[in-house]
Design an enzyme around this catalytic site. Structure first.
Site, PDB file in Angstrom:
ATOM      1  N   GLU A   1      36.439  41.517  39.359  1.00  0.00           N
ATOM      2  CA  GLU A   1      36.850  40.206  39.306  1.00  0.00           C
ATOM      3  C   GLU A   1      35.562  39.588  38.339  1.00  0.00           C
ATOM      4  O   GLU A   1      34.511  39.570  39.072  1.00  0.00           O
ATOM      5  CB  GLU A   1      37.182  39.555  40.600  1.00  0.00           C
ATOM      6  CG  GLU A   1      37.598  37.900  39.965  1.00  0.00           C
ATOM      7  CD  GLU A   1      37.740  37.543  41.747  1.00  0.00           C
ATOM      8  OE1 GLU A   1      37.449  38.159  43.040  1.00  0.00           O
ATOM      9  OE2 GLU A   1      38.725  36.715  41.884  1.00  0.00           O
TER      10      GLU A   1
ATOM     11  N   LYS B   1      44.715  33.525  37.569  1.00  0.00           N
ATOM     12  CA  LYS B   1      44.481  33.931  39.196  1.00  0.00           C
ATOM     13  C   LYS B   1      45.808  33.667  39.694  1.00  0.00           C
ATOM     14  O   LYS B   1      45.130  31.912  40.181  1.00  0.00           O
ATOM     15  CB  LYS B   1      43.230  33.974  39.849  1.00  0.00           C
ATOM     16  CG  LYS B   1      42.951  34.483  40.741  1.00  0.00           C
ATOM     17  CD  LYS B   1      41.538  34.020  41.503  1.00  0.00           C
ATOM     18  CE  LYS B   1      40.952  34.685  43.289  1.00  0.00           C
ATOM     19  NZ  LYS B   1      40.020  34.721  43.401  1.00  0.00           N
TER      20      LYS B   1
ATOM     21  N   CYS C   1      42.098  39.770  43.085  1.00  0.00           N
ATOM     22  CA  CYS C   1      41.645  39.503  44.307  1.00  0.00           C
ATOM     23  C   CYS C   1      42.634  39.233  44.962  1.00  0.00           C
ATOM     24  O   CYS C   1      43.430  39.720  45.946  1.00  0.00           O
ATOM     25  CB  CYS C   1      40.049  38.434  44.247  1.00  0.00           C
ATOM     26  SG  CYS C   1      39.609  38.981  45.682  1.00  0.00           S
TER      27      CYS C   1
HETATM   28  N1  URP Z   1      37.553  36.469  45.289  1.00  0.00           N
HETATM   29  C1  URP Z   1      38.709  36.307  46.170  1.00  0.00           C
HETATM   30  O1  URP Z   1      39.716  35.967  45.588  1.00  0.00           O
HETATM   31  N2  URP Z   1      37.795  36.801  47.548  1.00  0.00           N
HETATM   32  C2  URP Z   1      39.464  36.149  48.356  1.00  0.00           C
HETATM   33  C3  URP Z   1      38.548  36.915  49.866  1.00  0.00           C
HETATM   34  C4  URP Z   1      40.034  38.372  49.731  1.00  0.00           C
HETATM   35  O2  URP Z   1      40.643  38.396  49.465  1.00  0.00           O
HETATM   36  O3  URP Z   1      39.389  38.824  50.662  1.00  0.00           O
END
Ligand code: URP
Length: 383
Positions: free
Chosen positions: A118, A195, A232
């Site tokens: 990401e 996203k 993510c």
């Molecule tokens: N980049 C992101 O969405 N991180 C959030 C933390 C997770 O989903 O573990």
């Protein structure tokens, strides 16, 4: 949490008695993954480039009417090579060089589709809540320098590139998105997937920068299979995986940035469960290392201001529709995971478990439509 444990798998290999190891792996991982025979030039290039290389294969049964549909995916995890206060353009150039080096090895290994982590062209600076210089890393998904760079890679090596970036959308007032650009092996930009779910947890202050995506659940038909990108935090949302699968995704990539204290115990479960539940392959990728920021920031929890977000634990892996999975890449090193899969396995497992057939989606669609109404009353039976 600690950055000292190289990987769970290396720990198991070291400490489980050899006579029990195969059975432990069967229970934990669905069996011992077949190791791929990768070219020796690839192993030496990885060693020289100081990154881990692993290769595994998933099997499917032979069929009478369909030929095997063999595809190799490459998952890339990496640290940021330069300190976060290095000029923006220099950081981006260094990341391009690092990825170029790793993709060259992916190509030697016969990879057809490569996916990066990401926001791969930048530090994961959203924890700071500062706008500059971080918003300067944003680029056009259609013709920004990173997309052009990936188009060159795609053409040179005849592979599909999934490139998750911070997108600046000039057509709509220059707003930012967290976007994966999908580039065909022809070099054409096939499209983009934004996203869908933005975290509001711990130091993941991403809603300061961009809103929930508006591209829905696109699936990209590539020469090597139907692919989708669940970015993510979408990993925690089973309906997000489901919708990519409803649109026909056979492989769902999950480029991520997440830290040990927050999510490491969830990591082996969620994407693997999504592969099982949706009869598809899933490919979670996490960055590596600890990124330091000049200006201290707080977590809004009464704790002291600090200069780093925590340790990104890597551990990228591939899960198959039958629930088996590869070992993870390292928790501390850059790495390339090559996984060979026969996409026929998706339908074979679907025919065995029938989750799509038994899903009762009509019932849930109706009940969910009711549940989101403001005056919805939960159906609770009381004495
Ligand atoms: N980049 C992101 O969405 N991180 C959030 C933390 C997770 O989903 O573990």
């Amino acid at each position: 949490m600690a950055a000292t444990l190289e990987s769970l798998e290396s720990c198991l290999e070291r400490h489980i008695p050899p006579e029990d190891l195969a059975e432990v792996k069967r229970i934990l991982y669905g069996g011992e993954a077949r190791k791929l025979n990768l070219p020796s030039a690839a192993w030496s290039a990885a060693q020289e480039g100081d990154f881990e290389l692993q290769g595994y294969g998933f099997e499917a049964a032979p069929e009478q009417l369909r030929r095997p549909r063999i595809v190799r995916v490459g998952l890339v995890q990496n640290k940021i090579p330069l300190p976060t206060d290095t000029p923006v353009a220099v950081q981006v150039a260094a990341l391009h060089r690092r990825i170029e080096e790793i993709v060259a090895v992916a190509a030697m290994c016969g990879v057809n589709i490569v996916c990066f982590q990401e926001a791969w062209t930048m530090p994961f600076a959203f924890c700071t809540r500062e706008k500059l210089p971080w918003t300067e890393f944003a680029e056009s998904a259609e013709d920004g320098p990173t997309t052009k760079f990936c188009q060159e890679l795609a053409k040179k090596y005849n592979l599909v590139v999934v490139s998750p970036i911070l997108e600046r959308d000039e057509v709509h007032g220059g707003i930012l998105w967290n976007t994966a650009v999908v580039i065909s092996n022809s070099g054409a930009v096939l499209g983009k997937s934004r996203k869908n779910h933005i975290p509001r947890v711990g130091d993941f202050n991403e809603s300061t920068y961009y809103m929930e995506g508006n591209t829905g659940h696109p699936v990209f038909q590539t020469q090597f299979g139907a692919i989708a990108v669940n970015i993510c935090y979408g990993r925690h949302h089973p309906l997000n995986w489901l919708m990519f699968s409803m649109n026909g995704a056979e492989i769902i990539f999950n480029p991520s940035a997440t830290i040990g204290t927050l999510s490491e115990s969830l990591w082996p479960i969620e994407a693997r469960n999504a592969a099982i539940a949706n009869h598809c392959f899933t490919c979670p990728i996490n960055r590596v290392g600890t990124e330091y920021y000049k200006n201290a920031f707080t977590s809004g929890d009464g704790g002291k201001a600090h200069h780093e977000l925590g340790h990104f634990y890597g551990s990228s892996y591939v899960a198959a529709p039958d629930g088996s999975r590869t070992p993870g890449l390292s928790r501390t090193r850059d790495g390339l995971l090559v996984a060979e899969m026969d996409l026929n396995l998706c339908r074979q497992v679907g025919d065995k478990w029938n989750f799509k057939m038994t899903g009762r989606y009509d019932m849930y669609a109706e009940k969910l439509a009711e549940a989101i109404q403001p005056y919805f009353m939960p159906s609770i039976i009381k004495e």
